[in-house]
Design an enzyme around this catalytic site. Structure first.
Site, PDB file in Angstrom:
ATOM      1  N   PHE B 115       0.858  -1.180   0.000  1.00  0.00           N
ATOM      2  CA  PHE B 115       0.000   0.000   0.000  1.00  0.00           C
ATOM      3  C   PHE B 115       0.895   1.231   0.000  1.00  0.00           C
ATOM      4  O   PHE B 115       2.038   1.168   0.457  1.00  0.00           O
ATOM      5  CB  PHE B 115      -0.923  -0.014   1.220  1.00  0.00           C
ATOM      6  CG  PHE B 115      -2.369   0.047   0.837  1.00  0.00           C
ATOM      7  CD1 PHE B 115      -3.023  -1.082   0.385  1.00  0.00           C
ATOM      8  CD2 PHE B 115      -3.071   1.237   0.900  1.00  0.00           C
ATOM      9  CE1 PHE B 115      -4.351  -1.027   0.010  1.00  0.00           C
ATOM     10  CE2 PHE B 115      -4.403   1.309   0.534  1.00  0.00           C
ATOM     11  CZ  PHE B 115      -5.053   0.184   0.089  1.00  0.00           C
ATOM     12  N   HIS B 237      -7.804  11.620  -2.539  1.00  0.00           N
ATOM     13  CA  HIS B 237      -7.334  10.304  -2.956  1.00  0.00           C
ATOM     14  C   HIS B 237      -7.012  10.361  -4.443  1.00  0.00           C
ATOM     15  O   HIS B 237      -7.795  10.904  -5.228  1.00  0.00           O
ATOM     16  CB  HIS B 237      -8.427   9.262  -2.674  1.00  0.00           C
ATOM     17  CG  HIS B 237      -7.952   7.852  -2.792  1.00  0.00           C
ATOM     18  ND1 HIS B 237      -7.609   7.281  -3.989  1.00  0.00           N
ATOM     19  CD2 HIS B 237      -7.746   6.904  -1.855  1.00  0.00           C
ATOM     20  CE1 HIS B 237      -7.227   6.026  -3.777  1.00  0.00           C
ATOM     21  NE2 HIS B 237      -7.295   5.776  -2.497  1.00  0.00           N
ATOM     22  N   LEU B 247     -14.446   5.872  -4.895  1.00  0.00           N
ATOM     23  CA  LEU B 247     -13.118   5.374  -4.560  1.00  0.00           C
ATOM     24  C   LEU B 247     -12.724   4.156  -5.399  1.00  0.00           C
ATOM     25  O   LEU B 247     -13.474   3.185  -5.513  1.00  0.00           O
ATOM     26  CB  LEU B 247     -13.107   4.981  -3.074  1.00  0.00           C
ATOM     27  CG  LEU B 247     -11.819   4.374  -2.537  1.00  0.00           C
ATOM     28  CD1 LEU B 247     -10.671   5.353  -2.610  1.00  0.00           C
ATOM     29  CD2 LEU B 247     -12.024   3.913  -1.092  1.00  0.00           C
ATOM     30  N   GLU B 250      -6.491   2.092  -3.492  1.00  0.00           N
ATOM     31  CA  GLU B 250      -5.057   2.002  -3.691  1.00  0.00           C
ATOM     32  C   GLU B 250      -4.614   0.531  -3.795  1.00  0.00           C
ATOM     33  O   GLU B 250      -3.524   0.246  -4.281  1.00  0.00           O
ATOM     34  CB  GLU B 250      -4.406   2.654  -2.470  1.00  0.00           C
ATOM     35  CG  GLU B 250      -3.070   3.243  -2.661  1.00  0.00           C
ATOM     36  CD  GLU B 250      -2.712   4.094  -1.433  1.00  0.00           C
ATOM     37  OE1 GLU B 250      -3.456   5.035  -1.107  1.00  0.00           O
ATOM     38  OE2 GLU B 250      -1.700   3.795  -0.810  1.00  0.00           O
ATOM     39  N   HIS B 347     -11.281  12.743  -0.036  1.00  0.00           N
ATOM     40  CA  HIS B 347     -11.396  11.418   0.567  1.00  0.00           C
ATOM     41  C   HIS B 347     -11.407  11.426   2.087  1.00  0.00           C
ATOM     42  O   HIS B 347     -12.152  10.675   2.711  1.00  0.00           O
ATOM     43  CB  HIS B 347     -10.218  10.573   0.071  1.00  0.00           C
ATOM     44  CG  HIS B 347     -10.268   9.146   0.487  1.00  0.00           C
ATOM     45  ND1 HIS B 347     -11.348   8.335   0.193  1.00  0.00           N
ATOM     46  CD2 HIS B 347      -9.390   8.369   1.161  1.00  0.00           C
ATOM     47  CE1 HIS B 347     -11.111   7.110   0.669  1.00  0.00           C
ATOM     48  NE2 HIS B 347      -9.945   7.115   1.282  1.00  0.00           N
ATOM     49  N   ARG B 389      -2.606  11.241   5.541  1.00  0.00           N
ATOM     50  CA  ARG B 389      -2.766   9.883   6.049  1.00  0.00           C
ATOM     51  C   ARG B 389      -2.285   8.860   5.025  1.00  0.00           C
ATOM     52  O   ARG B 389      -2.552   9.012   3.831  1.00  0.00           O
ATOM     53  CB  ARG B 389      -4.239   9.624   6.378  1.00  0.00           C
ATOM     54  CG  ARG B 389      -4.512   8.204   6.818  1.00  0.00           C
ATOM     55  CD  ARG B 389      -5.933   7.998   7.256  1.00  0.00           C
ATOM     56  NE  ARG B 389      -6.927   8.059   6.197  1.00  0.00           N
ATOM     57  CZ  ARG B 389      -7.122   7.113   5.285  1.00  0.00           C
ATOM     58  NH1 ARG B 389      -6.368   6.031   5.251  1.00  0.00           N
ATOM     59  NH2 ARG B 389      -8.067   7.253   4.370  1.00  0.00           N
TER      60      ARG B 389
END
Lengths: 236, 574
Positions: B115, B237, B247, B250, B347, B389
């Site tokens: 990730f 995002h 979304l 990722e 996001h 984040r």
């Protein structure tokens, strides 16, 4: 382009009977039906009531009947509808207002199948082991978003005489736990499942499978529950 | 009606449910939510939850700590991050024991994947750290925690909308709620309240957030004189499904997906040579928008391609079922053979209600605790995410700090007597509501909301400047003025969403101002906050948290220091 939506309306505060109202909405072919409903509410009639949350088929809020078939308006594009679409609340459940139904019995039945992992053995310090194949078995059932489209579409649930059938959504969740290699709750769940209101209520009519917005093989999953019960009885 | 509970938790997403499950053993807990159970937006989380389990390859919590600190551009409080990453394996095993259907590796252990921003050996190469259940991790964890809450007979007030927080002599003692089905007001009285209402992405036009993510808990707290922290940090995002903004996890890049521009070039190689498509989200979002600005979007348009076509059908259908279904349903695209159009989408809110590491809400820069009030999850700012984040750290945050808030709160309520509220807080709310309903102004909330979303998108998104932020603030203030003339045209009692959305809009407008003013005040670039007029990070002046207070003459800004324990700020490159 414009689409006409013929929408079921009922406000218990002022209507004695439900009625249908037609709205014309400007929309492109890739707009969601949910966008159209919002446009009606925002631009034409602020009293229209329906539930929504995520807007992309993950939360399960906006189940309703679209041209007679239960589905999610956030997943339906205008281009897939004709010039006029019929919008109604989910059948089976009591209408509270317009497209909003009372899902209390749905969640109660869901709860009745004990929708949680039942295990007598204490867990290890780390994770319990489970093979990729064991997880694959649950893969489709865990996609369920509790939108209630399956239960609302089931002719057994629709028939007042057999309306106490626990319904396909609850059974999908039962499948998800019964066939989880970590679960030992079969015996505890049998009293709910092994009866005509349980898994045997399913008459294999496939309506649930046809409408499921997450393409879960609902009917097959219920069939596997039936087989499991049958085999357990044979074995004892 | 007055309904008494030991504790009221507002929000039934993962933070709220985790707190409820924790506290309900010894405290009478009620969960209040404006949506039905399992509809909360935590369910839309896809990619996974990070923990240095080392199931796939060597991993260490120290690396996870470093990555999170660096991902947040050194603004995260390192003591809090250390608590989170060290607790992560326990949090994962606990979910597994509850029954979460995690994907598994061939050894039967929880499968982990790459990730963005998660690396081994302090940035050397990507590490497989994200524990996941295909690409619907949030949903299955939400279902599992809801099932646990039901099993423990947690009381749910579903489709109850919180209109106000109640305080008695400084202690939070409950909430006034509006029952959406009946239009009735109730006082839910409690010895403590936990706010767990998520983010506020809906103030932007394009967002991955659901309709209910309107952020009112933040604004309710702010209106009580409690500050909000680091509100300038809003995450975009990189890969929202274009043009809807839904979304696209990722996880798609974690599994090997590649971003390409109009020439087919895998452009992230130029922006993040070490880990390319797996750079932190702020870096990737800026890269995509830079490509688009340079005319290298697909066909010159405002999107790029996310290419999964080399991954093979089996991996795509097994690991990325949900996102491929979104591409199919909304764009008619088969991700197995065609690239997916994507562009940045609002996001996540890094900022929020300031709390300590046990969820206690803090009233000022000196750390004074607000008695009886807790916050957890996206609406809270611990701060573990700093200025940006990392993916899969949010579910971890919810689980770790939701549990900690629940644990401390259930101790906190022992021996507390709930005072009878005087004067009746319901009466005051009733008067406000009657005034709003009786108002017949010319303005309509949906039109103001559209304008608000346009303003925030134009002035408060990825790239910011002094001039643009100032214009944005002025425009929001003008909207607030228009909002004072708003009319609720639906006068009904049952499921009056016109009323609810109008109240939400008032909160949203407050938050817009808070975000833009905080952003204008921070004259540097850090993490998700990028100032084109101040493109460098400025640790000398801005290595500190912003606290913004509601004040009579407009928002007032204070600062508090960042907790730096192990990692001194370095140049942040991927």
């Amino acid at each position: 382009m414009a689409i006409r939506l013929k929408v079921f309306r009922f406000d218990p505060e002022k209507d004695e009977e439900p009625y249908y109202k037609v709205y014309a909405v400007n929309a492109g072919p890739t707009d969601r039906l949910l966008d159209c409903l919002n446009r009606i509410r925002w631009e034409q009639d602020s009293t229209l009531a329906f539930r929504m949350s995520c807007g992309h088929g993950v939360c399960g809020s906006d189940g309703m009947r679209i041209d007679g078939i239960c589905g999610l308006p956030c997943q339906r594009l205008v281009g897939s509808l004709g010039p006029e679409a019929l919008i109604e609340p989910l059948p089976v459940f009591r209408v509270i207002k317009d497209l909003i139904v009372d899902l209390t019995p749905f969640f109660e039945r869901y709860r009745s199948i004990k929708p949680y992992l039942i295990s007598a053995s204490p867990p290890p310090d780390d994770e319990r082991r489970q093979s990729p194949d064991e997880v694959r078995l649950l893969e489709s059932a865990v996609r369920c978003i509790l939108c209630a489209c399956c239960t609302a579409s089931c002719p057994v649930n629709q028939n007042p005489e057999t309306a106490d059938y626990v319904g396909p959504a609850a059974l999908v969740r039962a499948f998800r736990y019964l066939f989880d290699s970590r679960d030992q709750g079969f015996v505890e769940r049998v009293p709910v499942l092994d009866r005509k209101q349980g898994a045997w209520g399913c008459q294999t009519l496939w309506k649930c499978t046809e409408v499921c917005p997450k393409q879960i093989p609902v009917t097959k999953s219920i069939g596997q529950i039936k087989r499991r019960i049958h085999e357990a009885k044979k074995g004892t | 009606m007055i309904l008494d509970h030991d504790a009221v938790i507002v929000g039934s997403g993962l933070a709220g449910l985790r707190a409820a499950v924790e506290a309900t053993e010894t405290a009478g807990v009620a969960v209040v939510s404006k949506v039905l159970p399992t509809r909360s937006h935590s369910g839309a989380a896809q990619g996974g939850i990070t923990a240095a389990l080392g199931n796939e390859e060597e991993d260490r919590w120290e690396w996870h700590l470093f990555d999170t600190v660096k991902g947040g551009d050194y603004l995260g409080d390192q003591d809090a991050i250390e608590i989170m990453v060290r607790d992560a394996p326990r949090a994962i095993f606990e979910l597994e024991h509850m029954g979460v259907p995690f994907s598994r590796n061939p050894d039967g252990r929880i499968a982990q994947r790459n990730f963005g921003g998660h690396t081994r050996q302090y940035g050397k190469a990507p590490v497989r750290r994200a524990c996941h259940a295909a690409d619907h991790t949030g949903r299955v964890v939400l279902d599992t925690l809801y099932d646990q809450a039901m099993r423990q007979n947690v009381k749910f007030y579903a489709e109850y909308y919180v209109l106000s927080l109640v305080f008695d002599e400084g202690r939070c003692t409950g909430v006034v709620t509006y029952n959406l089905a009946t239009g009735e007001l109730d006082l839910l009285r409690a010895k403590a309240v936990i706010l767990a209402t998520g983010g506020c992405g809906k103030i932007y036009r394009t967002t991955s957030n659901g309709f209910a993510t309107t952020g009112e808990a933040l604004s309710l707290v702010y209106r009580e004189g409690i500050p909000l922290e680091d509100m300038e940090f809003v995450q975009f995002h990189p890969t929202g499904l274009f043009p809807l903004g839904i979304l696209v996890s990722e996880a798609a890049r974690g599994e090997g997906g590649i971003l390409r521009n109009d020439a087919g070039e895998p452009f992230m190689e130029r922006y993040a040579p070490a880990i390319k498509d797996l750079a932190a989200r702020d870096v990737v979002s800026r890269a995509i928008l830079t490509e688009i600005r340079a005319g290298r979007g697909i066909g010159g348009k405002a999107y790029v391609h996310l290419d999964l076509t080399h991954l093979g059908e089996r991996k795509i259908t097994e690991k990325l079922w949900e996102i491929t279904s979104f591409a199919r349903i909304y764009l008619g695209i088969d991700a197995v053979s065609q690239p997916i159009p994507v562009a940045p989408t609002c996001h996540y809110l890094m900022g929020g209600i300031p709390t300590d590491t046990d969820g206690r809400v803090l009233a000022d820069e000196k750390g004074r605790v607000v008695p009886g009030l807790f916050a957890a999850g996206e609406c809270a700012c611990v701060s573990v995410h700093g200025a940006n984040r990392l993916g899969c750290n949010s579910l971890l945050d919810l689980l770790v700090f939701g549990r900690r808030a629940g644990r401390v709160m259930k101790e906190d309520v022992q021996g507390i007597e709930v005072p009878a509220s005087r004067p009746d807080p319901v009466e005051a709310v009733k008067e406000r509501l009657a005034a709003l309903m009786g108002h017949d102004g010319v303005e309509r909330s949906h039109l103001i909301r559209q304008d608000m979303q346009a303003i925030m998108t134009d002035h408060g998104s990825v790239f910011r400047t002094e001039e643009s932020l100032k214009q944005g603030i002025d425009a929001i203030l003008a909207l607030k003025e228009r909002f004072s003339r708003v009319a609720v045209t639906n006068k009904g009692k049952s499921f009056n969403y016109d009323l609810m959305e109008t109240i939400e809009l008032g909160h949203q407008l407050d938050l817009c101002e808070v975000i833009l003013v905080s952003a204008r005040n921070r004259k540097e670039s850090r993490g998700a906050h990028f100032r084109e007029d101040f493109p460098e990070r400025d640790d000398r002046n801005y290595l500190r948290h912003t606290l913004i207070f509601d004040a009579p003459g407009g928002p007032r800004i204070e600062y508090k220091p960042v907790a730096i324990t192990r990692f001194q700020p370095q140049v942040r490159a991927y």
